[in-house]
Scaffold this motif. Structure first.
Motif, mmCIF file in Angstrom:
data_model
loop_
_atom_site.group_PDB
_atom_site.id
_atom_site.type_symbol
_atom_site.label_atom_id
_atom_site.label_comp_id
_atom_site.label_asym_id
_atom_site.label_seq_id
_atom_site.Cartn_x
_atom_site.Cartn_y
_atom_site.Cartn_z
ATOM 1 N N PRO A 125 0.806 -1.234 0.000
ATOM 2 C CA PRO A 125 0.000 0.000 0.000
ATOM 3 C C PRO A 125 0.835 1.278 0.000
ATOM 4 O O PRO A 125 0.433 2.282 -0.595
ATOM 5 N N LEU A 126 2.003 1.233 0.623
ATOM 6 C CA LEU A 126 2.881 2.418 0.606
ATOM 7 C C LEU A 126 3.311 2.716 -0.826
ATOM 8 O O LEU A 126 3.270 3.857 -1.289
ATOM 9 N N LEU A 127 3.662 1.654 -1.540
ATOM 10 C CA LEU A 127 4.089 1.806 -2.928
ATOM 11 C C LEU A 127 2.933 2.310 -3.792
ATOM 12 O O LEU A 127 3.095 3.220 -4.607
ATOM 13 N N ARG A 128 1.773 1.719 -3.586
ATOM 14 C CA ARG A 128 0.604 2.122 -4.394
ATOM 15 C C ARG A 128 0.299 3.602 -4.188
ATOM 16 O O ARG A 128 0.019 4.337 -5.128
ATOM 17 N N ASN A 129 0.383 4.059 -2.928
ATOM 18 C CA ASN A 129 0.110 5.482 -2.651
ATOM 19 C C ASN A 129 1.102 6.391 -3.353
ATOM 20 O O ASN A 129 0.745 7.462 -3.841
ATOM 21 N N GLU A 130 2.357 5.974 -3.403
ATOM 22 C CA GLU A 130 3.378 6.797 -4.062
ATOM 23 C C GLU A 130 3.024 7.070 -5.519
ATOM 24 O O GLU A 130 3.382 8.093 -6.074
ATOM 25 N N PHE A 131 2.358 6.095 -6.146
ATOM 26 C CA PHE A 131 2.107 6.198 -7.590
ATOM 27 C C PHE A 131 0.642 6.494 -7.917
ATOM 28 O O PHE A 131 0.247 6.401 -9.077
ATOM 29 N N ALA A 132 -0.140 6.856 -6.884
ATOM 30 C CA ALA A 132 -1.578 7.032 -7.088
ATOM 31 C C ALA A 132 -1.882 8.017 -8.210
ATOM 32 O O ALA A 132 -2.857 7.871 -8.931
ATOM 33 N N LYS A 133 -1.045 9.031 -8.358
ATOM 34 C CA LYS A 133 -1.364 10.071 -9.355
ATOM 35 C C LYS A 133 -0.497 9.959 -10.603
ATOM 36 O O LYS A 133 -0.458 10.887 -11.405
ATOM 37 N N ASP A 134 0.221 8.862 -10.741
ATOM 38 C CA ASP A 134 1.143 8.751 -11.874
ATOM 39 C C ASP A 134 0.507 7.907 -12.972
ATOM 40 O O ASP A 134 0.360 6.689 -12.823
ATOM 41 N N GLU A 135 0.148 8.557 -14.048
ATOM 42 C CA GLU A 135 -0.581 7.838 -15.106
ATOM 43 C C GLU A 135 0.285 6.862 -15.883
ATOM 44 O O GLU A 135 -0.223 6.025 -16.616
ATOM 45 N N ARG A 136 1.566 6.944 -15.712
ATOM 46 C CA ARG A 136 2.452 6.012 -16.411
ATOM 47 C C ARG A 136 2.516 4.664 -15.707
ATOM 48 O O ARG A 136 3.009 3.689 -16.263
ATOM 49 N N ALA A 137 2.039 4.640 -14.444
ATOM 50 C CA ALA A 137 2.344 3.489 -13.585
ATOM 51 C C ALA A 137 1.193 2.510 -13.402
ATOM 52 O O ALA A 137 0.020 2.899 -13.334
ATOM 53 N N LYS A 138 1.568 1.249 -13.305
ATOM 54 C CA LYS A 138 0.644 0.183 -12.909
ATOM 55 C C LYS A 138 1.311 -0.502 -11.718
ATOM 56 O O LYS A 138 2.453 -0.975 -11.844
ATOM 57 N N VAL A 139 0.642 -0.486 -10.570
ATOM 58 C CA VAL A 139 1.239 -1.063 -9.358
ATOM 59 C C VAL A 139 0.414 -2.273 -8.942
ATOM 60 O O VAL A 139 -0.795 -2.149 -8.708
ATOM 61 N N MET A 140 1.038 -3.428 -8.881
ATOM 62 C CA MET A 140 0.280 -4.657 -8.640
ATOM 63 C C MET A 140 0.796 -5.413 -7.424
ATOM 64 O O MET A 140 2.012 -5.518 -7.226
ATOM 65 N N LYS A 141 -0.168 -5.960 -6.657
ATOM 66 C CA LYS A 141 0.224 -6.869 -5.571
ATOM 67 C C LYS A 141 0.283 -8.252 -6.189
ATOM 68 O O LYS A 141 -0.733 -8.949 -6.300
ATOM 69 N N ALA A 142 1.430 -8.607 -6.680
ATOM 70 C CA ALA A 142 1.542 -9.841 -7.454
ATOM 71 C C ALA A 142 2.970 -10.362 -7.369
ATOM 72 O O ALA A 142 3.893 -9.635 -6.981
ATOM 73 N N ASP A 143 3.116 -11.617 -7.736
ATOM 74 C CA ASP A 143 4.420 -12.261 -7.704
ATOM 75 C C ASP A 143 5.322 -11.714 -8.824
ATOM 76 O O ASP A 143 4.948 -11.731 -10.004
ATOM 77 N N GLY A 144 6.482 -11.239 -8.437
ATOM 78 C CA GLY A 144 7.395 -10.618 -9.396
ATOM 79 C C GLY A 144 7.837 -11.565 -10.500
ATOM 80 O O GLY A 144 7.959 -11.157 -11.656
ATOM 81 N N TYR A 145 8.107 -12.819 -10.138
ATOM 82 C CA TYR A 145 8.596 -13.762 -11.158
ATOM 83 C C TYR A 145 7.538 -13.995 -12.232
ATOM 84 O O TYR A 145 7.843 -14.159 -13.399
#
Ligand code: SAM
Length: 280
Positions: A125-145
């Motif tokens: 959630p900290l990461l998601r908040n950082e990018f809340a207003k960034d239209e370039r970004a997609k932030v996912m709670k998912a397995d990196g591999y």
């Protein structure tokens, strides 16, 4: 099991090496006027408070970013990285350290894309908040591999993948190689940068052998050791393994690594090296 928190280690010598290489790769990709995808498979929280309980407990940043950020003899290779660090520290005091996602956020252009994954229930959630207003970004709670299969190849056909797992589990040393193979199968022209810690040298030797056995070409290894290899507990060195490095990266790191080693390790122990694991 997700007990690793990067907040204990943010800004240490390993982050300085990792984020120097990350920023140089981004700056090289920006030389073409075409968009690219930045994919960060293990993103962390994004921003770290250096006066926070975690960073203060270990004090690792004091032997990392704190040793370089305000020097007046900064080599050109560090300018992009340090401009990102300074963006978050406008005064004289070093208060925050930007992790890889925020360094990318500062350096990427409006038309590039940022895909970030993080699994930790507190850091996500900290990461998601950082990018809340960034239209370039997609932030996912998912397995990196998994992203190495599902997000590649990028639509733009240009991309930089940072793979930075915590190596909490011994299987990470094998999983990173499998993950890279999966990504490379789908997107052989991408730039892949894998961070690794040297805790037991044997683990890294095996990992590099496994990488050689994949048949992938153009694999560059960059390493900074603060102490000699040891079989005692603890990280003595860290490195970045870069597949398809931008052509300037090898020379840039050969130029800047001795300076970083001298400033980060004034006692002169350890080593710095840049070498091809697999050439062209
Ligand atoms: N890349 C970040 C930076 O440079 O600022 C630091 C990342 S930290 C070394 C590794 C992160 O990976 C941790 O925050 C951890 O919670 C997360 N993690 C662990 N396993 C993961 C997985 N399978 N997929 C995505 N993230 C994972």
């Amino acid at each position: 099991m997700l007990s690793y928190r990067h907040s204990f280690h943010a800004g240490n010598h390993a982050d300085v090496l990792k984020h120097t290489v990350q920023s140089l790769i981004i700056e090289s990709l920006k030389e073409k006027d075409k968009p690219f995808l930045y994919l960060d498979t293990h993103s962390g929280a994004g921003r770290y408070q250096l006066s926070g309980e975690h960073a203060e407990k270990t004090g690792e940043y004091l032997e990392g970013i704190a040793r370089i950020w305000q020097r007046d003899d900064i080599p050109a290779e560090l300018e992009a990285y340090l401009s990102a660090v300074k963006h978050f520290n406008r005064g004289e005091q070093l208060r925050y350290y930007p992790g890889s996602p925020l360094i990318a956020r500062q350096l990427l252009r409006y038309f590039d894309k940022i895909h970030l994954t993080e699994l930790h229930p507190t850091d996500f959630p900290l990461l998601r908040n950082e990018f809340a207003k960034d239209e370039r970004a997609k932030v996912m709670k998912a397995d990196g591999y998994q992203q190495l299969k599902s997000q590649l190849p990028p639509l733009s056909r240009r991309g930089f993948v940072l793979i930075d797992p915590p190596y909490e589990m011994k299987t990470d040393y094998q999983d990173v190689v499998k993950g890279i193979q999966e990504g490379y199968k789908r997107f052989a022209t991408g730039v892949y940068a894998l961070w690794y810690p040297v805790v037991l040298r044997q683990q890294i030797k095996r990992m590099t052998r496994d990488l050689q056995d994949t048949g992938i070409r153009r694999i560059l290894q960059i390493e900074l050791a603060v102490r000699p290899d040891s079989d005692q507990r603890g990280m003595t060195a860290s490195g970045m393994i870069v597949i398809n490095p931008p052509w300037k990266l090898e020379q840039q790191m050969r130029d800047v690594l001795p300076w970083l080693h001298k400033v980060l390790v004034p006692e002169g122990t350890g080593h710095a090296k840049v070498e091809w694991i697999v050439p062209e």
